[in-house]
Design an enzyme around this catalytic site. Structure first.
Site, PDB file in Angstrom:
ATOM      1  N   THR A  28       1.352  -4.718   4.448  1.00  0.00           N
ATOM      2  CA  THR A  28       1.109  -4.914   5.939  1.00  0.00           C
ATOM      3  C   THR A  28       0.379  -6.383   5.976  1.00  0.00           C
ATOM      4  OG1 THR A  28      -1.018  -3.914   5.769  1.00  0.00           O
ATOM      5  CG2 THR A  28       0.860  -2.579   6.621  1.00  0.00           C
ATOM      6  N   ASP A  29      -0.189  -7.127   5.000  1.00  0.00           N
ATOM      7  CA  ASP A  29      -1.020  -8.249   5.224  1.00  0.00           C
ATOM      8  C   ASP A  29       0.157  -9.195   5.787  1.00  0.00           C
ATOM      9  OD1 ASP A  29      -3.156  -6.923   4.920  1.00  0.00           O
ATOM     10  OD2 ASP A  29      -3.613  -7.823   2.892  1.00  0.00           O
ATOM     11  N   GLN A  50      -4.667 -19.853  19.891  1.00  0.00           N
ATOM     12  CA  GLN A  50      -5.293 -18.872  19.154  1.00  0.00           C
ATOM     13  C   GLN A  50      -5.614 -17.664  19.904  1.00  0.00           C
ATOM     14  OE1 GLN A  50      -9.541 -20.386  18.624  1.00  0.00           O
ATOM     15  NE2 GLN A  50      -8.767 -22.485  17.965  1.00  0.00           N
ATOM     16  N   THR A  84       0.804  -1.265   0.076  1.00  0.00           N
ATOM     17  CA  THR A  84      -0.025   0.053  -0.007  1.00  0.00           C
ATOM     18  C   THR A  84       0.965   1.132   0.010  1.00  0.00           C
ATOM     19  OG1 THR A  84      -1.883  -1.225   1.190  1.00  0.00           O
ATOM     20  CG2 THR A  84      -1.789   1.182   1.335  1.00  0.00           C
ATOM     21  N   ASP A  90       1.988  -7.920  -4.507  1.00  0.00           N
ATOM     22  CA  ASP A  90       0.972  -7.612  -3.391  1.00  0.00           C
ATOM     23  C   ASP A  90       1.431  -8.646  -2.286  1.00  0.00           C
ATOM     24  OD1 ASP A  90      -1.359  -8.272  -1.797  1.00  0.00           O
ATOM     25  OD2 ASP A  90      -2.492  -7.086  -3.372  1.00  0.00           O
ATOM     26  N   SER A  91       1.491  -8.142  -1.190  1.00  0.00           N
ATOM     27  CA  SER A  91       1.937  -8.924   0.041  1.00  0.00           C
ATOM     28  C   SER A  91       1.213 -10.186   0.417  1.00  0.00           C
ATOM     29  CB  SER A  91       2.034  -7.972   1.375  1.00  0.00           C
ATOM     30  OG  SER A  91       0.798  -7.792   2.189  1.00  0.00           O
ATOM     31  N   SER A  92      -0.056 -10.220   0.103  1.00  0.00           N
ATOM     32  CA  SER A  92      -0.833 -11.396  -0.047  1.00  0.00           C
ATOM     33  C   SER A  92      -0.440 -12.550  -0.933  1.00  0.00           C
ATOM     34  CB  SER A  92      -2.466 -11.253  -0.329  1.00  0.00           C
ATOM     35  OG  SER A  92      -2.554 -10.790  -1.692  1.00  0.00           O
TER      36      SER A  92
END
Length: 345
Positions: A92-93, A281, A16, A60-62
């Site tokens: 950031t992802d 979790q 981003t 894209d970090s994804s």
């Protein structure tokens, strides 16, 4: 005598922070690294010599995977003797995954590697990217009184805080303080001054040549426990012959239902030579397989505890160790070793 400026390499991988708003339709479009730097004229006032390197095709970090991590590590390896520090612009992802990966890949690291990004694109008026980038470069260039770099590890800088990279987790999609370090204190905080938490820093005593490890194996699977999980559902999830390590996302401090049928399924796979990791979790705290009956039972059948490692660090560490082609016993032994500060000992 004029002080020699630190030489910093700014590596743009995507994300981003490197976007701007298309004035025609409002969509986000990538900036070139050259234009991105133009958005921050203040960079020319920093007390360092700044050079830039951009991925030909920003990612894209994804889309991040171990090939992407290897590409970043190669840039660092090829430029390690030419620069004093590195700042990586990243989405950031999956920033915490990349930070964890680099921390375990870059053995004997004695120079700063700071990863940063932003929640709003650099081309937007209210972007958080400007401060994140300026402070990251400044942090990467700082030395102590003896001339050694204060930071000698992989870190993430975000919203006035510097964190150990392999201790981080992205917890918000909309707040500027989107990155947290649940189980380890900040390495530094930026205000009027950069305030270092010296006791939290990794400092090298014996300096050895940088060694970079490119080995990976993604033969893993994630199983998340939830109330009402059926035996047949767990059996189906475990029926993956190609998987070598199952990462169990459990409740609280590492608990699962105390049903023999579930435990027996896991034990059966352990007996077949599969490895299991118990990670909570809960983002803060640690897995405790020594106190509660459920954890004790898992420990008894050979399930390994992630202790206070983040989920991101666990995933990366498991894939790295699998790439070393260890025996089951060797994997279990190595997993419980703290490689680069990802695990409290």
């Amino acid at each position: 005598m004029e002080e020699i400026k630190s030489k910093i390499l700014l590596i743009y991988t995507g994300g981003t922070i490197g976007m701007e708003v298309n004035s025609n339709d409002g969509s986000l479009m990538p900036l070139s690294l050259e234009n991105l730097v133009k958005h921050i004229p203040e960079l020319s006032r920093l007390e360092c010599a700044l050079s830039t390197y951009s991925f030909v095709n920003p990612v894209d970090s994804s889309e991040a995977d171990f090939e992407f991590w290897n590409d970043i590590a190669r840039v660092i390896e090829e430029n390690y003797d030419l620069f004093d520090g590195f700042v990586i612009l990243h989405g950031t992802d999956t920033m915490a995954y990349t930070a964890s990966a680099l921390s375990i890949m870059l053995e004997n690291l004695t120079k700063p590697v700071v990863i940063t990004g932003s929640q709003l694109p650099m081309g937007m008026l209210r972007t958080d990217g400007r401060e994140n980038l300026i402070s990251s470069i400044e942090i990467a260039s700082l030395k102590d009184d003896k001339g050694s770099f204060i930071l000698q590890e992989v870190a993430i800088y975000f919203e006035y805080s510097l964190y150990r990279g392999n201790r981080c987790h992205k917890f918000s999609t909309e707040h500027f303080d989107a990155i947290i370090s649940p189980n380890y204190p900040p390495l530094a905080e930026a205000g009027v001054n950069i305030n270092w938490n010296y006791g939290a820093l990794q400092r090298k005593v014996d300096y050895e040549k940088l060694a970079i490890h490119y080995e990976w194996d993604d033969s893993i699977s994630i199983i998340k426990f939830f109330p009402g999980l059926k035996t047949s559902q767990l059996e189906y999830a475990l029926n993956q012959p190609e998987v070598k390590v199952f990462i169990l996302e459990t409740f609280g401090s590492g608990n699962i239902p105390m049903r023999n049928d579930l435990v027996d399924l896991i034990k059966g796979k352990v007996d077949e030579g599969k490895c299991f990791i118990n990670v909570s979790q809960c983002r803060k705290g640690n897995v405790d397989q020594k106190t509660y009956a459920s954890g004790l039972k898992l420990s008894k059948i050979g399930v390994l505890s992630a202790e206070d490692m983040t989920f991101e660090a666990v995933v990366v560490k498991v894939m790295h160790l699998l790439g070393k082609e260890l025996s089951v016993e060797g994997f279990a032994r190595e997993f419980q070793i703290d490689y680069s500060g990802e695990l409290s000992m």
